[in-house]
Enzyme design. Structure first.
Site, short mmCIF file in Angstrom:
data_model
loop_
_atom_site.label_atom_id
_atom_site.label_comp_id
_atom_site.label_asym_id
_atom_site.label_seq_id
_atom_site.Cartn_x
_atom_site.Cartn_y
_atom_site.Cartn_z
N HIS A 5 -1.35 9.83 -4.34
CA HIS A 5 -0.84 11.19 -4.54
C HIS A 5 -0.86 11.53 -6.03
CE1 HIS A 5 2.06 14.51 -4.51
NE2 HIS A 5 2.04 14.52 -3.18
N HIS A 49 10.74 10.50 2.18
CA HIS A 49 10.37 11.87 2.56
C HIS A 49 10.76 12.24 3.98
CE1 HIS A 49 7.40 15.29 1.38
NE2 HIS A 49 8.66 15.58 1.14
N ASP A 63 -1.32 8.95 5.31
CA ASP A 63 -0.45 9.92 5.97
C ASP A 63 -1.16 11.22 6.29
OD1 ASP A 63 -0.67 10.68 3.31
OD2 ASP A 63 1.45 11.19 3.08
N ASN A 64 -2.25 11.51 5.59
CA ASN A 64 -3.07 12.70 5.84
C ASN A 64 -4.39 12.50 5.10
OD1 ASN A 64 -0.49 13.89 3.91
ND2 ASN A 64 -2.52 13.80 2.98
N CYS A 96 2.28 15.41 4.56
CA CYS A 96 3.08 14.19 4.73
C CYS A 96 4.37 14.36 5.51
CB CYS A 96 3.37 13.56 3.37
SG CYS A 96 4.25 14.64 2.23
#
Length: 496
Positions: free
Chosen positions: A211, A125, A270-271, A70
């Site tokens: 997450h 983040h 994000d991934n 991320c």
């Protein structure tokens, strides 16, 4: 004709195609660690009707790349600049003096300059060791969310510290015990309801889910008790359904306020899905979060808007796209100027999304971790005399070709994980190999390594990687300074 005039003409043409004279509202949705096989339209076991409807009536982006975790993804998203230019190509933000450099311009700043009201909800983040790095000091009118990599979805605790803020105010005592996804959705609905419609809205909705930790209200998990046998995967599926309902609440609020018809909704992960410490799934893609296999870096993404021309709705776009492309694409769509003193890695892809043009990309630098090297050697000696150090962890895609060097970076490199989370071993995997080439048109799941058969392609791609090494900014410090938790006050936050 000057480039500025050309830009304005292209924007004018796009507005004609969209049938809109004023800048659209923009809702940018990021789901954390969502895998390729974690949405209903790729996996019918999952109940995500809103996501499926929006994607099915929008444009699905099937050749869209992000970073393998991320930090680089989110900082690239915010700037349109590659992680190698930000000093954030590897590692986490953590309790280090790391963050999106203050001389970088954020997407929030650009859209605010273009006349937008700008709001972020959820995960930031992009740094927090100093208050100058906080989102409401970097182009966002308001911030409601958390600063680090992940939180408990009920208590909002990270590393024994409360981590939920409304700008500079710690609000954990007000919201603790309430499930984060619905708290964020409610905040988003409130922002939409209160929005001054004389201005366009930019809402960056960055969910904490899916997450870890694996948490979801029991009613959302229970619906999968007969269809998913793995308990962790069942909870994970409940989390995806929670996100879907939250997105439904946001879209309904836009519709009630007569804003949906002039909105552009962007959805992205994000991934890839996290397999090692969660229950994400990227089948049939190989690998997951933390790796440079397709399952780690080819993300689920789509664009929905009532403004899209009929012929582009419900399409699957295979044009090559990168997460940095959202920056110039959205800023131009908003009527702003995405360019500044620093060169963007992202390119404007709006006409590609509309189906009016091909991708403006021929290649994508996926990963180049200059400080990460494999400690093994390719025994045949092929390619070792190239200018690029093949022990470096890197990945690049050029047309149909994808090249990996060094270690792919995944705990289970020699396995695929099917829809039932069962490991399928690759009997031909050679851990000693430092150069791996795949033809993704013929082999999208990276089953057959072919570098020995295409030396010319490999040399060309290694030369491209070597060229990128000349642009690398040194990685930001990963040395933990003395942390004064007392300076953080009630919530996790700046300490210097």
């Amino acid at each position: 004709m000057t480039s500025t005039i050309v830009c304005f003409l292209l924007l004018f043409i796009s507005r004609i195609v969209l049938g809109v004279a004023t800048p659209p509202h923009i809702v940018l949705i990021v789901v954390d660690d969502l895998g390729w096989n974690d949405v209903g339209y790729n996996n019918p076991v999952l109940n995500t009707p809103t996501i499926d409807r929006l994607a099915g009536n929008g444009v699905k982006l099937l050749n869209y790349y992000v970073a393998n975790h991320c930090v680089p993804s989110r900082n690239m998203l915010m700037t349109g600049r590659h992680a190698i230019h930000l000093g954030l190509g590897s590692g986490v933000i953590g309790y280090h003096p790391r963050g999106l450099p203050l001389d970088e311009t954020t997407l929030g700043e650009k859209l605010k300059t273009a006349g937008y009201s700008t709001h972020i909800i959820g995960k930031w983040h992009c740094g927090f060791f100093s208050d100058r790095y906080l989102p409401h000091n970097r182009g966002f009118d308001t911030f409601f969310g958390y600063l680090g990599p992940g939180i408990d979805h009920y208590t909002y605790i990270e590393r024994n510290m409360p981590n939920l803020r409304k700008n500079d105010v710690c609000v954990v005592s007000q919201y603790g015990g309430n499930f984060s996804t619905f708290v964020y959705a409610t905040e988003g609905v409130d922002i939409i309801n209160a929005h001054d419609q004389s201005k366009p809205l930019f809402l960056y909705l960055s969910f904490a889910l899916v997450h870890a930790p694996l948490q979801a209200p029991e009613s959302y998990v229970k619906q999968y008790e007969t269809t998913i046998l793995n308990e962790d995967r069942r909870i994970f599926a409940g989390m995806t359904s929670c996100v879907d309902e939250a997105i439904a609440n946001i879209t309904h609020a836009l519709e009630r306020n007569d804003m949906l018809k002039n909105s552009v909704i962007v959805f992205t992960s994000d991934n890839g899905g996290a397999i090692a410490n969660s229950a994400g799934n990227n089948w049939p893609l190989r690998g997951g979060k933390g790796s440079n296999w397709e399952g780690g870096v080819r993300a689920v993404a789509f664009v929905y808007s009532d403004l899209l021309p009929q012929e582009s709705r419900g399409t699957e776009n295979t044009g090559l796209m990168h997460i940095t492309d959202w920056f110039p694409t959205l800023v131009k769509l908003a009527g702003g100027n995405p360019y500044g003193k620093k060169k963007l890695y992202g390119v404007d892809q709006w006409n590609m999304i509309l189906g009016l043009d091909k991708s403006h990309r021929g290649d994508v630098l996926i990963t180049l971790e200059s400080t990460t090297h494999a400690n093994i050697h390719y025994k045949t000696g092929l390619f070792v005399n190239n200018a690029f150090d093949i022990t470096t962890t890197a990945a690049i895609k050029m047309g149909k070709w994808k090249l990996l060097t060094g270690s792919p970076g995944f705990t289970y490199d020699n396995y695929w994980f099917n829809s039932d989370q069962q490991a399928i071993e690759d009997p031909d995997y050679d851990v000693r190999r430092l150069v791996r080439l795949y033809n993704l048109d013929e082999d999208p799941n990276e089953t057959t390594e072919i570098s020995d058969q295409h030396h010319d392609i490999v040399i060309k791609m290694l030369a491209k990687l070597h060229k990128y090494t000349r642009e690398i900014v040194p990685e930001q410090s990963k040395t933990e300074p003395r942390i004064d938790f007392d300076k953080m006050g009630q919530c996790l936050g700046p300490w210097v």
